[in-house]
Design a protein around this motif. Structure first.
Motif, PDB file in Angstrom:
ATOM      1  N   GLN A   2     128.773  56.006 -28.562  1.00  0.00           N
ATOM      2  CA  GLN A   2     129.277  55.744 -27.220  1.00  0.00           C
ATOM      3  C   GLN A   2     128.790  54.385 -26.712  1.00  0.00           C
ATOM      4  N   VAL A   3     127.527  54.066 -26.983  1.00  0.00           N
ATOM      5  CA  VAL A   3     126.942  52.798 -26.546  1.00  0.00           C
ATOM      6  C   VAL A   3     126.266  52.125 -27.737  1.00  0.00           C
ATOM      7  N   VAL A   4     126.482  50.813 -27.860  1.00  0.00           N
ATOM      8  CA  VAL A   4     125.853  50.030 -28.912  1.00  0.00           C
ATOM      9  C   VAL A   4     125.080  48.892 -28.254  1.00  0.00           C
ATOM     10  N   VAL A   5     123.846  48.693 -28.704  1.00  0.00           N
ATOM     11  CA  VAL A   5     123.031  47.576 -28.239  1.00  0.00           C
ATOM     12  C   VAL A   5     122.978  46.543 -29.357  1.00  0.00           C
ATOM     13  N   ILE A   6     123.322  45.311 -29.031  1.00  0.00           N
ATOM     14  CA  ILE A   6     123.193  44.209 -29.983  1.00  0.00           C
ATOM     15  C   ILE A   6     122.011  43.369 -29.511  1.00  0.00           C
ATOM     16  N   TYR A   7     120.944  43.415 -30.274  1.00  0.00           N
ATOM     17  CA  TYR A   7     119.701  42.725 -29.941  1.00  0.00           C
ATOM     18  C   TYR A   7     119.530  41.597 -30.946  1.00  0.00           C
ATOM     19  N   VAL A   8     119.799  40.384 -30.511  1.00  0.00           N
ATOM     20  CA  VAL A   8     119.698  39.224 -31.395  1.00  0.00           C
ATOM     21  C   VAL A   8     118.225  38.956 -31.672  1.00  0.00           C
ATOM     22  N   GLY A   9     117.875  38.875 -32.947  1.00  0.00           N
ATOM     23  CA  GLY A   9     116.499  38.581 -33.316  1.00  0.00           C
ATOM     24  C   GLY A   9     116.198  37.104 -33.206  1.00  0.00           C
ATOM     25  N   ASN A  10     114.950  36.782 -32.958  1.00  0.00           N
ATOM     26  CA  ASN A  10     114.569  35.378 -32.850  1.00  0.00           C
ATOM     27  C   ASN A  10     114.141  34.784 -34.187  1.00  0.00           C
ATOM     28  N   HIS A  43     136.048  51.674 -29.256  1.00  0.00           N
ATOM     29  CA  HIS A  43     135.864  52.264 -27.919  1.00  0.00           C
ATOM     30  C   HIS A  43     134.397  52.489 -27.569  1.00  0.00           C
ATOM     31  N   CYS A  44     133.570  51.516 -27.928  1.00  0.00           N
ATOM     32  CA  CYS A  44     132.144  51.577 -27.604  1.00  0.00           C
ATOM     33  C   CYS A  44     131.860  50.739 -26.363  1.00  0.00           C
ATOM     34  N   SER A  45     130.951  51.207 -25.539  1.00  0.00           N
ATOM     35  CA  SER A  45     130.371  50.358 -24.503  1.00  0.00           C
ATOM     36  C   SER A  45     129.259  49.562 -25.167  1.00  0.00           C
ATOM     37  N   ILE A  46     129.040  48.340 -24.696  1.00  0.00           N
ATOM     38  CA  ILE A  46     128.134  47.435 -25.403  1.00  0.00           C
ATOM     39  C   ILE A  46     127.128  46.830 -24.439  1.00  0.00           C
ATOM     40  N   VAL A  47     125.880  46.769 -24.889  1.00  0.00           N
ATOM     41  CA  VAL A  47     124.824  46.026 -24.197  1.00  0.00           C
ATOM     42  C   VAL A  47     124.433  44.871 -25.104  1.00  0.00           C
ATOM     43  N   LEU A  48     124.559  43.660 -24.590  1.00  0.00           N
ATOM     44  CA  LEU A  48     124.135  42.469 -25.327  1.00  0.00           C
ATOM     45  C   LEU A  48     122.766  42.060 -24.818  1.00  0.00           C
ATOM     46  N   THR A  49     121.891  41.711 -25.742  1.00  0.00           N
ATOM     47  CA  THR A  49     120.513  41.405 -25.403  1.00  0.00           C
ATOM     48  C   THR A  49     120.131  40.039 -25.944  1.00  0.00           C
ATOM     49  N   THR A  50     119.575  39.209 -25.091  1.00  0.00           N
ATOM     50  CA  THR A  50     119.086  37.908 -25.545  1.00  0.00           C
ATOM     51  C   THR A  50     117.729  38.080 -26.214  1.00  0.00           C
ATOM     52  N   PRO A  51     117.389  37.220 -27.181  1.00  0.00           N
ATOM     53  CA  PRO A  51     116.036  37.247 -27.741  1.00  0.00           C
ATOM     54  C   PRO A  51     115.027  36.879 -26.659  1.00  0.00           C
ATOM     55  N   GLY A  52     113.823  37.386 -26.786  1.00  0.00           N
ATOM     56  CA  GLY A  52     112.815  37.149 -25.757  1.00  0.00           C
ATOM     57  C   GLY A  52     112.119  35.812 -25.847  1.00  0.00           C
ATOM     58  N   CYS A  53     111.564  35.505 -27.012  1.00  0.00           N
ATOM     59  CA  CYS A  53     110.791  34.269 -27.107  1.00  0.00           C
ATOM     60  C   CYS A  53     110.519  33.922 -28.567  1.00  0.00           C
ATOM     61  N   ILE A  54     110.158  32.674 -28.761  1.00  0.00           N
ATOM     62  CA  ILE A  54     109.556  32.217 -30.010  1.00  0.00           C
ATOM     63  C   ILE A  54     108.258  31.564 -29.566  1.00  0.00           C
ATOM     64  N   VAL A 113     102.501  39.778 -30.858  1.00  0.00           N
ATOM     65  CA  VAL A 113     101.285  39.706 -31.681  1.00  0.00           C
ATOM     66  C   VAL A 113     101.208  38.390 -32.437  1.00  0.00           C
ATOM     67  N   ASP A 114     102.382  37.740 -32.637  1.00  0.00           N
ATOM     68  CA  ASP A 114     102.416  36.528 -33.459  1.00  0.00           C
ATOM     69  C   ASP A 114     103.447  35.507 -32.985  1.00  0.00           C
ATOM     70  N   GLY A 115     103.904  35.638 -31.762  1.00  0.00           N
ATOM     71  CA  GLY A 115     104.934  34.753 -31.247  1.00  0.00           C
ATOM     72  C   GLY A 115     106.337  35.307 -31.404  1.00  0.00           C
ATOM     73  N   GLN A 116     106.493  36.368 -32.200  1.00  0.00           N
ATOM     74  CA  GLN A 116     107.809  36.976 -32.419  1.00  0.00           C
ATOM     75  C   GLN A 116     107.814  38.492 -32.271  1.00  0.00           C
ATOM     76  N   HIS A 117     106.851  39.163 -32.897  1.00  0.00           N
ATOM     77  CA  HIS A 117     106.841  40.626 -32.926  1.00  0.00           C
ATOM     78  C   HIS A 117     106.094  41.162 -31.713  1.00  0.00           C
ATOM     79  N   LEU A 118     106.700  42.150 -31.064  1.00  0.00           N
ATOM     80  CA  LEU A 118     106.224  42.602 -29.770  1.00  0.00           C
ATOM     81  C   LEU A 118     104.940  43.415 -29.826  1.00  0.00           C
ATOM     82  N   ASN A 123     106.928  45.591 -25.759  1.00  0.00           N
ATOM     83  CA  ASN A 123     107.873  46.700 -25.901  1.00  0.00           C
ATOM     84  C   ASN A 123     108.120  47.395 -24.570  1.00  0.00           C
ATOM     85  N   GLU A 124     107.079  47.521 -23.756  1.00  0.00           N
ATOM     86  CA  GLU A 124     107.241  48.132 -22.437  1.00  0.00           C
ATOM     87  C   GLU A 124     108.122  47.273 -21.533  1.00  0.00           C
TER      88      GLU A 124
END
Length: 142
Positions: A2-10, A43-54, A113-118, A123-124
């Protein structure tokens, strides 16, 4: 689904040897639009997510990564607006959080923890800012 999240990795952006080119950005836009169109066709609803940081610091030595990341994030924002997908702008949220809490300009250790991994805190932050777009996507009719 029903819902798909696309989370672009950095990591893909971070691993580029040189500054991102206009051609790479256009290729990303095309692939991203194609993915959204395919999901809409299912017929999916979509959430697009920007990467957080490098890295978490904001200083002149880090500007190339920030500029490249911002270019990819702007494409995600534009696609979300143009396709009426929900947007979870983690780039904006990470930037605001780090500007307020990373006064020592640490490269990592607050949200990552290393500039990329949360970290747990990272995560919160994602969880807090993902809830609204997810709930809205559940209400959306694709």
């Amino acid at each position: 689904p029903q819902v798909v999240v696309i989370y672009v990795g950095n990591a893909d952006i971070f691993n580029l040897d040189e500054a991102v080119s206009k051609k790479q950005l256009e290729e990303f836009r095309k692939l991203y639009m194609s993915a959204v169109e395919q999901l809409r066709g299912r017929h999916c609803s979509i959430v697009l997510t920007t990467p957080g940081c490098i890295g978490e610091q904001f200083d002149p030595l880090h500007i190339r990564w920030d500029r490249d990341l911002d270019s990819f994030c702007q494409i995600v924002r534009d696609v979300a607006q143009g396709t009426r997908c929900q947007l979870c702008d983690l780039r904006d949220e990470f930037r605001k959080y780090d500007q307020k809490h990373n006064v020592k300009q640490k490269q990592f250790g607050i949200l990552t923890v290393d500039g990329q991994h949360l970290t747990r805190l990272g995560n919160e932050l994602v969880e807090r800012h993902m809830v609204g777009p997810l709930l809205q996507a559940l209400k959306d009719k694709p």
